[in-house]
Design a protein around this motif. Structure first.
Motif, PDB file in Angstrom:
ATOM      1  N   GLY A  14      -8.925   2.920  -6.620  1.00 46.73           N
ATOM      2  CA  GLY A  14      -8.409   3.196  -6.407  1.00 46.73           C
ATOM      3  C   GLY A  14      -7.215   4.451  -7.272  1.00 46.73           C
ATOM      4  O   GLY A  14      -8.121   4.123  -8.683  1.00 46.73           O
ATOM      5  N   TYR A  15      -6.033   4.621  -7.267  1.00 46.14           N
ATOM      6  CA  TYR A  15      -5.523   4.988  -8.266  1.00 46.14           C
ATOM      7  C   TYR A  15      -4.409   4.504  -8.651  1.00 46.14           C
ATOM      8  O   TYR A  15      -3.557   4.659  -7.548  1.00 46.14           O
ATOM      9  N   ASP A  16      -3.682   4.780  -9.642  1.00 44.25           N
ATOM     10  CA  ASP A  16      -2.124   4.335  -9.982  1.00 44.25           C
ATOM     11  C   ASP A  16      -1.636   2.961  -9.510  1.00 44.25           C
ATOM     12  O   ASP A  16      -0.677   2.479  -8.655  1.00 44.25           O
ATOM     13  N   GLY A  17      -2.637   2.147  -9.559  1.00 42.71           N
ATOM     14  CA  GLY A  17      -2.256   0.075  -9.221  1.00 42.71           C
ATOM     15  C   GLY A  17      -1.979   0.544  -7.530  1.00 42.71           C
ATOM     16  O   GLY A  17      -2.167  -0.565  -6.872  1.00 42.71           O
ATOM     17  N   LYS A  18      -2.900   1.571  -7.251  1.00 51.32           N
ATOM     18  CA  LYS A  18      -3.040   1.744  -5.386  1.00 51.32           C
ATOM     19  C   LYS A  18      -4.547   1.920  -4.593  1.00 51.32           C
ATOM     20  O   LYS A  18      -5.648   2.148  -5.210  1.00 51.32           O
ATOM     21  N   TYR A  19      -4.608   0.676  -4.161  1.00 59.09           N
ATOM     22  CA  TYR A  19      -6.119   0.279  -3.159  1.00 59.09           C
ATOM     23  C   TYR A  19      -6.235   2.071  -2.807  1.00 59.09           C
ATOM     24  O   TYR A  19      -5.141   2.313  -1.724  1.00 59.09           O
TER      25      TYR A  19
END
Lengths: 263, 268
Positions: A14-19
């Protein structure tokens, strides 16, 4: 038995630590024509980016041609072509159609070396395969959405890749030109022996052309031959498949019976 | 007016102006096409911190500004790749931080009497032999890098993701471009000034973009527009005792305005 060229094992990304995708496991064999479907924001493009080596997985393992695609060297990269949505292309950029196709050869040519006649011949040959050679000298912005996508496919196939990855290639292409576009893809696959992975919202095309379907909605919910996936009630619910598209009835034409829940 | 060409300081000013005009136009083409003008502005303003540090420590201000701006450019690039904060916000933070550092450094400098106005808005007649050498060296380095990585820079500016997937080392090209921007801006400070440097990075390329769809012609036109603006701006600044950077930017903007109107009329 055909060779596995792409393998995703329990991948979280994912992006920015979010799945955006979780626990995705997927195998693609040489010669497959895989259609990826699913709702917007479900992670279809994320799966493509993982395979193209543009995005690192947060957990799990991605292998393409037996290697981590993030660490691909130039010769590995030349085995893959990635065509994204036409709408994401930098408009107003001062390049012609042939310039765009030549860009596909730049990594192979290398720094400090100039484009030569052999490279230009290769670019023309790639444009001929997609029926765009007559537009070679036009400015890229002078083309329609469908024509631009053909040019980007020419850029992709100019190195004779083994794998063609397409992200919603018919976005911005009118309905009339969509079917000829899919025919072109099928012809290229046959002629060049390509393995194709394509994200598409066009379920009717998926039903007609591809050899495998994966439904991605944060996880891969179903994966297999279209006959199984597109007649799966759960897949219809989870992936937002519009059952109006599934109107066929005999195996020969890839035609599906209506589901129980439609009757 | 041609009499002034006999003066050595005028010759130096013109040579420095033409070279930095060429550099700003060439790098400006990539800045405009890759839509990096704000990052260019951030790097230009960071040079103020470098100049002030050079004055405080008694170093050559150009060398101090080159090193300082390059470090800040790299920090912006590294932060962009690794931070959750947006690129715009990061540039804004570094922009303000380096200007603030510059003001503090100047505050520490008790014996300071340099012409800050010249650094901020350009003072082409103050170009020294050392400035000329610095501009010459940077010119060779920047143009050599553009020649070597011409194809890679073009692909990167057009389609970064496509370039990366096709095997171009886009991280290297991104940091190379940041380096070229910082070097180009810093050596142009004497001519154009910190505040106006980014304008001159953008205007010639934007003007040329109205005139052609061919990349090589675009670069050539940007260089021609840039050199014409620099030379005529210099003449105005000398004749009317104006800040050189301001005069050059006004000429370049008038050319941009004229080309915009002409291309609209031709379009109709």
């Amino acid at each position: 038995m055909s060779e596995t060229i792409i393998s995703l094992k329990n991948v979280f990304a994912g992006y920015d630590g979010k799945y955006v995708v979780e626990d995705v496991t997927l195998d693609v064999m040489k010669g497959d024509y895989l259609g990826i479907i699913g709702p917007n924001g479900g992670g279809k493009t994320t799966v493509l980016k993982l395979i193209a080596g543009v995005l690192k997985p947060m957990k799990g393992e991605v292998r393409v041609f037996g290697k981590d695609p993030v660490k691909f060297n130039t010769s590995d990269r030349l085995r893959i072509a990635y065509v994204k949505q036409e709408t994401n292309i930098n408009t107003g950029f001062p390049v012609s159609v042939i310039d765009v196709v030549l860009m596909g050869l730049y990594a192979g040519i290398g720094p400090a070396r100039r484009v030569e006649k052999t490279h230009i011949d290769k670019a023309h040959a790639a444009l001929k395969k997609t029926g765009m050679d007559g537009e070679a000298l036009k400015h890229i912005d002078a083309l329609s959405g469908g024509q631009k996508q053909r040019v980007f496919i020419s850029r992709g196939i100019v190195n004779n890749p083994e794998l063609l990855i397409l992200d919603e290639p018919t976005t911005g292409v009118d309905a009339k030109n969509q079917s000829t576009f899919y025919e072109l893809l099928y012809e290229l696959k046959r002629e060049m022996g390509l393995t194709i992975i394509m994200v598409s919202h066009d379920i009717s095309m998926i039903a007609k052309q591809v050899t495998k379907v994966s439904c991605v909605n944060h996880k891969i919910h179903v994966h297999g031959e279209p006959e199984g996936v597109l007649t799966d009630e759960q897949a219809c619910e989870v992936c937002g498949i519009d059952t109006d598209f599934i109107f066929h009835s005999k195996k020969s034409g890839r035609i599906y019976e209506k589901h129980d829940h439609d009757k | 007016m041609t009499d002034i060409l006999h003066y050595a300081f005028v010759q130096k000013a013109l040579i420095a102006g033409v070279i930095s005009g060429v550099l700003l136009a060439v790098i400006g083409v990539y800045v405009v096409l890759k839509k990096m003008s704000f990052i260019g502005d951030g790097i230009a303003h960071s040079a103020f911190g470098g100049v002030a540090l050079g004055l405080l420590l008694g170093f050559n201000t150009t060398a101090a500004a080159v090193i300082f701006s390059w470090v800040i450019a790299m920090l912006i690039g590294i932060s962009k790749k690794n931070s959750k904060t947006s690129e715009d916000a990061l540039i804004g933070i570094f922009f303000a931080f380096t200007m603030a550092l510059g003001v503090i450094f100047i505050g520490f400098n008790k014996t300071y009497n340099a012409d800050i106005f010249g650094y901020l808005f350009g003072d082409i007649l103050a170009v020294t032999d050392n400035d000329l050498y610095a501009i010459g060296v940077v010119c060779v380095l920047v143009l050599a890098a553009v020649y070597i990585y011409f194809k890679e820079l073009l692909f990167f500016a057009f389609d970064e993701e496509g370039a990366r997937v096709s095997g171009i080392n886009t991280d290297f090209i991104y940091f190379l471009l940041l380096t070229l921007i910082s070097f180009t801006i810093v050596v142009s400070i004497k001519i154009i000034g910190i505040i106006l440097a980014v304008a001159f990075l953008i205007i010639p390329a934007s003007t040329a973009l109205l005139l052609t769809h061919d990349f090589k012609k675009l670069m050539l036109l940007a260089v021609i527009i840039s050199v014409i603006s620099t030379v005529s701006g210099f003449v105005f600044s000398y004749a009317f005792n104006l800040a050189s950077g301001a005069a050059i930017v006004v000429v370049a903007t008038l050319i941009f305005g004229g080309v915009t109107v002409a291309s609209r009329l031709r379009g109709k």
